[in-house]
Motif scaffolding. Structure first.
Motif, PDB file in Angstrom:
ATOM      1  N   SER A 152       0.930  -1.333  -0.205  1.00  0.00           N
ATOM      2  CA  SER A 152      -0.428   0.025   0.189  1.00  0.00           C
ATOM      3  C   SER A 152       0.902   1.264  -0.248  1.00  0.00           C
ATOM      4  N   ALA A 153       0.389   2.348  -0.562  1.00  0.00           N
ATOM      5  CA  ALA A 153       0.974   3.592  -0.759  1.00  0.00           C
ATOM      6  C   ALA A 153       0.250   4.340  -0.687  1.00  0.00           C
ATOM      7  N   SER A 154       0.705   5.957   0.493  1.00  0.00           N
ATOM      8  CA  SER A 154      -0.040   7.028   0.313  1.00  0.00           C
ATOM      9  C   SER A 154       1.210   8.498   0.159  1.00  0.00           C
ATOM     10  N   PHE A 155       0.701   8.861  -0.478  1.00  0.00           N
ATOM     11  CA  PHE A 155       1.859  10.676  -0.593  1.00  0.00           C
ATOM     12  C   PHE A 155       1.224  11.712   0.140  1.00  0.00           C
ATOM     13  N   ALA A 156       2.002  12.361   1.002  1.00  0.00           N
ATOM     14  CA  ALA A 156       1.826  13.920   1.264  1.00  0.00           C
ATOM     15  C   ALA A 156       2.472  14.574   1.816  1.00  0.00           C
ATOM     16  N   ASP A 157       2.458  15.652   1.818  1.00  0.00           N
ATOM     17  CA  ASP A 157       4.336  16.645   2.487  1.00  0.00           C
ATOM     18  C   ASP A 157       4.809  16.315   1.834  1.00  0.00           C
ATOM     19  N   GLY A 158       4.975  15.897   0.560  1.00  0.00           N
ATOM     20  CA  GLY A 158       6.942  15.579  -0.230  1.00  0.00           C
ATOM     21  C   GLY A 158       7.035  14.407   0.067  1.00  0.00           C
ATOM     22  N   VAL A 159       6.605  13.144   0.916  1.00  0.00           N
ATOM     23  CA  VAL A 159       6.981  12.235   1.163  1.00  0.00           C
ATOM     24  C   VAL A 159       5.862  10.979   0.929  1.00  0.00           C
ATOM     25  N   LEU A 160       6.677   9.589   0.191  1.00  0.00           N
ATOM     26  CA  LEU A 160       6.442   8.903  -0.498  1.00  0.00           C
ATOM     27  C   LEU A 160       6.380   7.853   0.767  1.00  0.00           C
ATOM     28  N   LYS A 161       5.213   7.312   0.737  1.00  0.00           N
ATOM     29  CA  LYS A 161       4.850   5.985   2.125  1.00  0.00           C
ATOM     30  C   LYS A 161       4.480   4.417   1.971  1.00  0.00           C
ATOM     31  N   LEU A 162       5.398   3.683   1.382  1.00  0.00           N
ATOM     32  CA  LEU A 162       4.679   2.528   1.246  1.00  0.00           C
ATOM     33  C   LEU A 162       5.285   1.440   2.166  1.00  0.00           C
ATOM     34  N   ARG A 163       4.151   0.932   2.487  1.00  0.00           N
ATOM     35  CA  ARG A 163       4.001  -0.410   3.424  1.00  0.00           C
ATOM     36  C   ARG A 163       3.843  -1.841   2.817  1.00  0.00           C
ATOM     37  N   LEU A 164       4.879  -2.666   3.197  1.00  0.00           N
ATOM     38  CA  LEU A 164       5.625  -3.500   2.643  1.00  0.00           C
ATOM     39  C   LEU A 164       5.925  -4.872   3.412  1.00  0.00           C
ATOM     40  N   PRO A 165       4.036  -5.585   3.009  1.00  0.00           N
ATOM     41  CA  PRO A 165       4.424  -6.801   4.037  1.00  0.00           C
ATOM     42  C   PRO A 165       5.112  -7.820   3.797  1.00  0.00           C
ATOM     43  N   LYS A 166       5.315  -7.984   4.721  1.00  0.00           N
ATOM     44  CA  LYS A 166       6.564  -9.275   4.657  1.00  0.00           C
ATOM     45  C   LYS A 166       5.931 -10.937   4.160  1.00  0.00           C
ATOM     46  N   ARG A 167       6.456 -11.499   3.386  1.00  0.00           N
ATOM     47  CA  ARG A 167       5.666 -12.742   2.958  1.00  0.00           C
ATOM     48  C   ARG A 167       5.985 -13.642   4.378  1.00  0.00           C
ATOM     49  N   GLN A 168       5.304 -14.570   4.602  1.00  0.00           N
ATOM     50  CA  GLN A 168       4.817 -16.012   4.885  1.00  0.00           C
ATOM     51  C   GLN A 168       6.013 -16.635   5.068  1.00  0.00           C
ATOM     52  N   GLU A 169       7.295 -17.040   5.653  1.00  0.00           N
ATOM     53  CA  GLU A 169       7.863 -18.413   5.320  1.00  0.00           C
ATOM     54  C   GLU A 169       7.515 -19.707   5.898  1.00  0.00           C
ATOM     55  N   SER A 170       7.238 -19.888   4.819  1.00  0.00           N
ATOM     56  CA  SER A 170       6.032 -21.717   4.770  1.00  0.00           C
ATOM     57  C   SER A 170       7.156 -22.850   6.108  1.00  0.00           C
ATOM     58  N   LEU A 171       7.361 -22.735   6.785  1.00  0.00           N
ATOM     59  CA  LEU A 171       8.477 -24.215   7.909  1.00  0.00           C
ATOM     60  C   LEU A 171       8.041 -25.173   6.812  1.00  0.00           C
ATOM     61  N   PRO A 172       8.741 -26.108   6.745  1.00  0.00           N
ATOM     62  CA  PRO A 172       8.927 -27.306   6.314  1.00  0.00           C
ATOM     63  C   PRO A 172       7.810 -27.767   7.264  1.00  0.00           C
ATOM     64  N   SER A 173       6.692 -28.994   6.740  1.00  0.00           N
ATOM     65  CA  SER A 173       6.201 -29.629   7.733  1.00  0.00           C
ATOM     66  C   SER A 173       6.019 -31.363   8.062  1.00  0.00           C
ATOM     67  N   THR A 174       5.960 -31.266   9.494  1.00  0.00           N
ATOM     68  CA  THR A 174       7.693 -33.127   9.420  1.00  0.00           C
ATOM     69  C   THR A 174       6.048 -33.860   9.747  1.00  0.00           C
ATOM     70  N   ARG A 175       5.735 -35.335   8.793  1.00  0.00           N
ATOM     71  CA  ARG A 175       5.342 -36.438   8.690  1.00  0.00           C
ATOM     72  C   ARG A 175       5.537 -37.756   8.325  1.00  0.00           C
ATOM     73  N   ARG A 176       5.208 -38.529   9.896  1.00  0.00           N
ATOM     74  CA  ARG A 176       5.839 -39.766  10.342  1.00  0.00           C
ATOM     75  C   ARG A 176       5.285 -40.653   8.680  1.00  0.00           C
ATOM     76  N   ILE A 177       6.148 -41.297   8.361  1.00  0.00           N
ATOM     77  CA  ILE A 177       5.497 -41.994   6.948  1.00  0.00           C
ATOM     78  C   ILE A 177       5.410 -43.596   7.444  1.00  0.00           C
ATOM     79  N   ALA A 178       4.631 -44.360   7.408  1.00  0.00           N
ATOM     80  CA  ALA A 178       3.879 -45.915   7.846  1.00  0.00           C
ATOM     81  C   ALA A 178       4.564 -46.699   7.156  1.00  0.00           C
ATOM     82  N   ILE A 179       4.889 -47.723   7.474  1.00  0.00           N
ATOM     83  CA  ILE A 179       5.673 -48.846   6.706  1.00  0.00           C
ATOM     84  C   ILE A 179       4.722 -50.101   5.935  1.00  0.00           C
ATOM     85  N   GLU A 180       4.978 -50.095   5.404  1.00  0.00           N
ATOM     86  CA  GLU A 180       3.825 -51.356   4.653  1.00  0.00           C
ATOM     87  C   GLU A 180       4.639 -52.986   4.632  1.00  0.00           C
TER      88      GLU A 180
END
Length: 144
Positions: free
Chosen positions: A116-144
């Motif tokens: 998002s961006a706004s501009f007032a009094d000669g100052v441009l302001k940008l809000r840059l939300p961080k990308r959410q890092e996906s954590l690796p999920s752990t799971r157990r694999i059944a052995i047949e």
């Protein structure tokens, strides 16, 4: 991640680098003295970055903020005039400042669809939300 190297260290005056001298000369020649780089501050608020860019004398409609791949580019065009005339209408002094300047920032760690961006009094302001890092999920694999 959001990276920026805003300056070049110049405290090693004892080291002579002729290539840096030519780079500086070229930058000053083509850039001109009327317009330099605009200054920007970047703050990390935890869940987002906040960028504030000083653009004095620039109108809102003369600013463009573009995203191309992982780069955000802020471009601005400034046109100011200061004329002083004598009684006969001749110029005593005439100063003009026309030009375009731009800066690019790496936004690879930013959620670009939510900027998002706004501009007032000669100052441009940008809000840059961080990308959410996906954590690796752990799971157990059944052995047949």
């Amino acid at each position: 991640m959001f990276e920026l190297t805003p300056f070049v260290r110049r405290n090693n005056a004892a080291v002579y680098d002729p290539f840096r001298m030519f780079d500086e000369m070229e930058k000053h020649f083509f850039q001109g003295s009327a317009l330099g780089d605009f200054k920007a501050d970047i703050r990390d608020t935890g869940d987002a970055f906040e960028l504030e860019a000083d653009l004095p004398g620039v109108k809102k409609e003369d600013i463009q903020v573009d995203i191309d791949s992982n780069y955000l580019t802020i471009s601005a065009t400034r046109q100011t005039e200061k004329d002083e005339k004598d009684k006969a209408g001749n110029y005593v002094r005439r100063e003009r400042s026309y030009g375009t300047y731009s800066r690019s920032f790496d936004v690879s760690g930013v959620e670009t669809g939510e900027i998002s961006a706004s501009f007032a009094d000669g100052v441009l302001k940008l809000r840059l939300p961080k990308r959410q890092e996906s954590l690796p999920s752990t799971r157990r694999i059944a052995i047949e």
